[in-house]
Write a protein that holds these residues in place. Structure first.
Motif, PDB file in Angstrom:
ATOM      1  N   GLU A  77      -6.500  10.937   3.578  1.00 46.49           N
ATOM      2  CA  GLU A  77      -5.931   9.604   2.833  1.00 46.49           C
ATOM      3  C   GLU A  77      -4.793  10.063   2.173  1.00 46.49           C
ATOM      4  N   THR A  78      -4.509  11.346   1.538  1.00 47.73           N
ATOM      5  CA  THR A  78      -3.199  11.747   0.855  1.00 47.73           C
ATOM      6  C   THR A  78      -2.079  11.662   1.841  1.00 47.73           C
ATOM      7  N   MET A  79      -2.397  11.975   3.116  1.00 46.65           N
ATOM      8  CA  MET A  79      -1.161  12.257   4.143  1.00 46.65           C
ATOM      9  C   MET A  79      -0.842  10.860   4.435  1.00 46.65           C
ATOM     10  N   VAL A  80      -1.749   9.886   4.828  1.00 42.07           N
ATOM     11  CA  VAL A  80      -1.490   8.680   5.218  1.00 42.07           C
ATOM     12  C   VAL A  80      -0.585   7.953   4.168  1.00 42.07           C
ATOM     13  N   GLU A  81      -0.949   8.205   2.757  1.00 39.13           N
ATOM     14  CA  GLU A  81      -0.325   7.373   1.886  1.00 39.13           C
ATOM     15  C   GLU A  81       1.016   7.856   1.655  1.00 39.13           C
ATOM     16  N   ASP A  82       1.192   9.393   1.820  1.00 37.89           N
ATOM     17  CA  ASP A  82       2.414   9.664   1.580  1.00 37.89           C
ATOM     18  C   ASP A  82       3.431   9.271   2.666  1.00 37.89           C
ATOM     19  N   ILE A  83       3.088   9.288   3.932  1.00 37.52           N
ATOM     20  CA  ILE A  83       3.932   8.822   4.995  1.00 37.52           C
ATOM     21  C   ILE A  83       4.357   7.080   5.088  1.00 37.52           C
ATOM     22  N   ILE A 106       5.475   0.830   3.772  1.00 36.43           N
ATOM     23  CA  ILE A 106       4.540   0.059   4.459  1.00 36.43           C
ATOM     24  C   ILE A 106       3.107   0.166   3.623  1.00 36.43           C
ATOM     25  N   THR A 107       3.339   0.824   2.410  1.00 33.22           N
ATOM     26  CA  THR A 107       2.060   1.063   1.473  1.00 33.22           C
ATOM     27  C   THR A 107       1.378  -0.299   1.382  1.00 33.22           C
ATOM     28  N   ASN A 108       1.958  -1.369   1.097  1.00 32.57           N
ATOM     29  CA  ASN A 108       1.299  -2.602   0.785  1.00 32.57           C
ATOM     30  C   ASN A 108       0.654  -3.315   2.367  1.00 32.57           C
ATOM     31  N   LEU A 109       0.923  -2.490   3.079  1.00 28.59           N
ATOM     32  CA  LEU A 109       0.401  -3.066   4.558  1.00 28.59           C
ATOM     33  C   LEU A 109      -1.041  -2.230   4.894  1.00 28.59           C
ATOM     34  N   LEU A 110      -1.242  -1.254   4.405  1.00 30.06           N
ATOM     35  CA  LEU A 110      -2.291  -0.264   4.833  1.00 30.06           C
ATOM     36  C   LEU A 110      -3.567  -0.690   5.087  1.00 30.06           C
ATOM     37  N   ASN A 111      -4.013  -1.928   4.259  1.00 29.09           N
ATOM     38  CA  ASN A 111      -5.352  -2.656   4.228  1.00 29.09           C
ATOM     39  C   ASN A 111      -5.238  -3.768   5.433  1.00 29.09           C
ATOM     40  N   LYS A 112      -4.009  -4.020   5.905  1.00 27.01           N
ATOM     41  CA  LYS A 112      -4.149  -5.141   6.785  1.00 27.01           C
ATOM     42  C   LYS A 112      -4.238  -4.754   8.236  1.00 27.01           C
ATOM     43  N   ILE A 113      -4.518  -5.608   9.193  1.00 26.57           N
ATOM     44  CA  ILE A 113      -4.526  -5.329  10.568  1.00 26.57           C
ATOM     45  C   ILE A 113      -3.469  -5.604  11.205  1.00 26.57           C
ATOM     46  N   PRO A 114      -3.110  -5.035  12.541  1.00 26.94           N
ATOM     47  CA  PRO A 114      -1.820  -5.520  13.290  1.00 26.94           C
ATOM     48  C   PRO A 114      -1.330  -6.867  13.564  1.00 26.94           C
ATOM     49  N   PRO A 115      -2.300  -7.595  13.666  1.00 24.86           N
ATOM     50  CA  PRO A 115      -2.157  -9.032  13.910  1.00 24.86           C
ATOM     51  C   PRO A 115      -1.509  -9.841  12.670  1.00 24.86           C
ATOM     52  N   ALA A 134       4.423   5.408   2.239  1.00 24.68           N
ATOM     53  CA  ALA A 134       5.334   5.291   1.130  1.00 24.68           C
ATOM     54  C   ALA A 134       6.774   5.610   1.794  1.00 24.68           C
ATOM     55  N   LYS A 135       6.917   6.678   2.539  1.00 16.94           N
ATOM     56  CA  LYS A 135       8.409   6.967   3.072  1.00 16.94           C
ATOM     57  C   LYS A 135       8.683   5.971   3.805  1.00 16.94           C
ATOM     58  N   LEU A 136       8.047   5.215   4.766  1.00 14.96           N
ATOM     59  CA  LEU A 136       8.345   4.063   5.613  1.00 14.96           C
ATOM     60  C   LEU A 136       8.179   2.780   5.173  1.00 14.96           C
ATOM     61  N   CYS A 190       0.594  -8.268  10.643  1.00 13.38           N
ATOM     62  CA  CYS A 190       1.999  -7.757  10.316  1.00 13.38           C
ATOM     63  C   CYS A 190       2.966  -8.383  11.532  1.00 13.38           C
ATOM     64  N   SER A 191       4.221  -8.022  11.116  1.00 11.21           N
ATOM     65  CA  SER A 191       5.364  -8.303  11.928  1.00 11.21           C
ATOM     66  C   SER A 191       5.546  -7.225  12.871  1.00 11.21           C
ATOM     67  N   GLY A 192       6.418  -7.569  13.834  1.00  7.37           N
ATOM     68  CA  GLY A 192       6.815  -6.689  14.923  1.00  7.37           C
ATOM     69  C   GLY A 192       7.425  -5.346  14.334  1.00  7.37           C
ATOM     70  N   GLY A 193       8.239  -5.509  13.371  1.00  9.66           N
ATOM     71  CA  GLY A 193       9.000  -4.403  12.851  1.00  9.66           C
ATOM     72  C   GLY A 193       7.983  -3.548  11.748  1.00  9.66           C
ATOM     73  N   GLN A 194       7.183  -4.288  11.191  1.00  9.91           N
ATOM     74  CA  GLN A 194       6.206  -3.462  10.234  1.00  9.91           C
ATOM     75  C   GLN A 194       5.061  -2.839  11.242  1.00  9.91           C
ATOM     76  N   LYS A 195       4.642  -3.378  12.427  1.00 12.31           N
ATOM     77  CA  LYS A 195       4.055  -2.614  13.511  1.00 12.31           C
ATOM     78  C   LYS A 195       4.413  -1.375  14.026  1.00 12.31           C
ATOM     79  N   GLN A 196       5.884  -1.407  14.033  1.00 11.74           N
ATOM     80  CA  GLN A 196       6.565  -0.405  14.900  1.00 11.74           C
ATOM     81  C   GLN A 196       6.736   0.593  13.576  1.00 11.74           C
ATOM     82  N   ARG A 197       6.624   0.327  12.475  1.00 11.59           N
ATOM     83  CA  ARG A 197       6.846   1.280  11.260  1.00 11.59           C
ATOM     84  C   ARG A 197       5.837   1.996  11.214  1.00 11.59           C
ATOM     85  N   ALA A 198       4.702   1.387  11.569  1.00 10.02           N
ATOM     86  CA  ALA A 198       3.087   1.996  11.332  1.00 10.02           C
ATOM     87  C   ALA A 198       3.047   2.823  12.420  1.00 10.02           C
TER      88      ALA A 198
END
Length: 257
Positions: free
Chosen positions: A125-131, A137-146, A133-135, A148-156
């Motif tokens: 949990e800590t490691m995912v939240e840290d990485i 996309i913290t606000n996207l963590l509870n969403k599923i890929p469909p 935040a760096k990219l 999200c946009s292409g750019g957001q999915k690539q960041r994930a």
């Protein structure tokens, strides 16, 4: 970039259907060294062998002959179980189509390598939240890929590739599914990762502009390295024009051959 060699291939060869009359040699005698902190690009026309090369160095396929060393270990001598463990601990993968699971949240997708490696859930949990935040996309963590946009999915997908702090990041046409704006943003992110974090990246691309973000570029043609250039001493625009010149020259030779 240091003198430490992260990746080394020795006389790498790949033949498909070797026992058949239709045998195809996709790679022959490919020798490459990638140093820690280097950003290497691989270019070549369709069918040149660049995808086969990326599959060999990422342990997704085995060569017919030759050796692949990652962190001085001959991965060809490893068992299937050893290869699997080695991937989780040493390699990060970024693909053109993201390879995210649509039924899992972004958090779960990013955490996948750690989950497979049986890392403690609280640490995950800590490691995912840290990485994330760096990219940004913290606000996207509870969403599923469909969702999200292409750019957001690539960041994930990049978060997932970086989550285990791999020694080598392998990117196969990472901008292929992105528009020009998101492609440029992604490459600036790669360049920043390489420059500031010392990430070692090997990237296959067909795009000269994308290739201009690398520090060194090899051209593969007919299964062999046909040309190599480095960006050293060149600004990005000059490097880009050089790449275009080489690519255009190669296409012209094929047409007149």
């Amino acid at each position: 970039m240091s003198d430490e060699v992260i990746l080394k291939t020795v006389n790498l060869k790949k033949v498909y259907n070797p026992e058949s009359m239709n045998a195809v040699t996709a790679l022959h005698d490919v020798n490459v060294e990638v140093h820690k902190g280097e950003f290497l690009g691989v270019m070549g026309p369709s069918g040149s062998g660049k995808s086969t090369f990326i599959n060999m160095i990422s342990t997704m396929d085995y060569p017919t002959d030759g050796r692949v060393y990652i962190n001085e270990k001959n991965v060809m001598n490893m068992s299937a179980n050893e290869i699997g463990k080695f991937r989780y601990e040493n390699l990060g993968f970024i693909f053109q189509d993201f390879n995210l699971l649509d039924t899992h949240t972004m958090f779960e997708n990013i955490a996948m390598p750690l989950t497979l490696a049986k890392v403690d859930p609280k640490k995950i949990e800590t490691m995912v939240e840290d990485i994330a935040a760096k990219l940004n996309i913290t606000n996207l963590l509870n969403k599923i890929p469909p969702e999200c946009s292409g750019g957001q999915k690539q960041r994930a997908a990049i978060c997932r590739a970086l989550i285990n702090n791999p020694g080598l990041i392998v990117a196969d046409e990472p901008t292929g599914a992105l528009d020009s704006e998101n492609s440029e943003e992604l490459m600036e992110l790669f360049e920043k990762m390489n420059r500031e974090s010392g990430a070692t990246i090997v990237m296959v691309t067909h795009d000269s502009f994308v290739a201009s973000f690398t520090s060194r570029l090899i051209f593969i043609k007919d299964g062999a390295i046909s040309r190599e250039i480095t960006r050293e001493g060149m600004d990005q625009d000059t490097y880009f024009r050089k790449i275009v010149e080489i690519s255009s020259s190669s296409r012209t030779r094929r047409k007149t051959a």
